[in-house]
Design a protein around this motif. Structure first.
Motif, mmCIF file in Angstrom:
data_model
loop_
_atom_site.group_PDB
_atom_site.id
_atom_site.type_symbol
_atom_site.label_atom_id
_atom_site.label_comp_id
_atom_site.label_asym_id
_atom_site.label_seq_id
_atom_site.Cartn_x
_atom_site.Cartn_y
_atom_site.Cartn_z
ATOM 1 N N ARG A 135 0.853 -1.207 0.344
ATOM 2 C CA ARG A 135 -0.103 -0.058 0.382
ATOM 3 C C ARG A 135 1.094 1.423 -0.209
ATOM 4 N NH1 ARG A 135 -5.413 0.762 1.419
ATOM 5 N NH2 ARG A 135 -6.061 2.874 1.223
ATOM 6 N N TYR A 136 1.924 1.575 0.367
ATOM 7 C CA TYR A 136 2.703 2.410 1.012
ATOM 8 C C TYR A 136 3.963 2.314 0.422
ATOM 9 C CZ TYR A 136 -1.195 4.207 3.567
ATOM 10 O OH TYR A 136 -2.546 4.625 3.982
ATOM 11 N N GLN A 137 4.996 3.274 0.302
ATOM 12 C CA GLN A 137 6.504 3.045 0.210
ATOM 13 C C GLN A 137 6.796 4.145 0.655
ATOM 14 O OE1 GLN A 137 7.660 1.501 -2.714
ATOM 15 N NE2 GLN A 137 5.291 0.933 -2.576
ATOM 16 N N LYS A 138 8.361 4.055 1.291
ATOM 17 C CA LYS A 138 8.691 4.381 2.386
ATOM 18 C C LYS A 138 8.537 6.049 2.215
ATOM 19 C CE LYS A 138 11.647 1.379 5.103
ATOM 20 N NZ LYS A 138 12.559 0.821 5.645
ATOM 21 N N GLU A 139 8.536 6.358 0.918
ATOM 22 C CA GLU A 139 8.977 7.550 1.057
ATOM 23 C C GLU A 139 7.573 8.130 1.245
ATOM 24 O OE1 GLU A 139 9.348 5.320 -2.058
ATOM 25 O OE2 GLU A 139 11.883 5.703 -1.401
#
Length: 188
Positions: A154-158
């Motif tokens: 769902r998400y990236q570290k950025e």
């Protein structure tokens, strides 16, 4: 099944990506010095809300929120009810789930019920708060020893860079709610 809560905030910009509802569970045995939520520690305080009622509150928010953040206290102290809530969120909504836990992920991975909760969690921020360790705001961690784990795609570290880290709400009754990763200088 009930969860013991400290507070439910319908809209927040300082508890993860996007606008999120925030659930603070009641009860924590770690009592980390300097914790920004010490009012969530006493096991005998807070109030009970059924998972069904909490889901009704979440559903009323509709598309106004991107996700749910669950903090505490220690959410995993109520793992059975937490798991019921997470299953319901994932089965009936498109909302993301972010959980803050004072437990290390290595511990969470060893307990079957904790692992079940993590299967329905998109992001975990884990580890005890250490007031003497600088925050890592690029990982959205209140102290640098804590770790950000992306448990889904769902998400990236950025997505956790440059997020708002604190906010203050003044309720109609005059109650002040401070939300986010830590205390705001000058406010107790």
């Amino acid at each position: 099944m009930d969860l013991k809560l400290n507070y439910f905030l319908k809209r927040s910009s300082a508890n993860g990506p996007g606008i999120r509802a925030v659930i603070w569970t009641q009860g924590c045995l770690q009592n980390c010095p300097g914790c920004c939520n010490p009012q969530t520690h006493p096991m005998h305080q807070g109030y009970r809300m059924s998972v069904t009622k909490l889901m009704q509150e979440i559903m009323r928010l509709g598309s106004d929120i991107e996700g749910i953040t669950i903090s505490g206290g220690e959410p995993f102290l109520q793992a059975e009810a937490l798991n019921c809530l997470l299953l319901e969120i994932k089965q009936t909504t498109l909302l993301s789930v972010l959980i803050f836990s004072g437990y290390e992920k290595t511990l969470l991975d060893t307990v079957p019920l904790y692992r079940a909760c993590l299967k329905n969690t998109d992001v975990l921020i884990s580890g005890p708060y250490q007031k003497d360790v600088q925050p890592d705001y690029n990982q959205f961690c209140a102290s640098g020893n804590q770790k950000l784990f992306l448990l889904s795609s769902r998400y990236q570290k950025e997505d956790f860079n440059n997020l708002m880290t604190n906010e203050i709400f003044i309720q109609e009754n005059g109650t002040i709610i401070m939300s986010g990763l830590g205390r705001i200088e000058g406010i107790q």
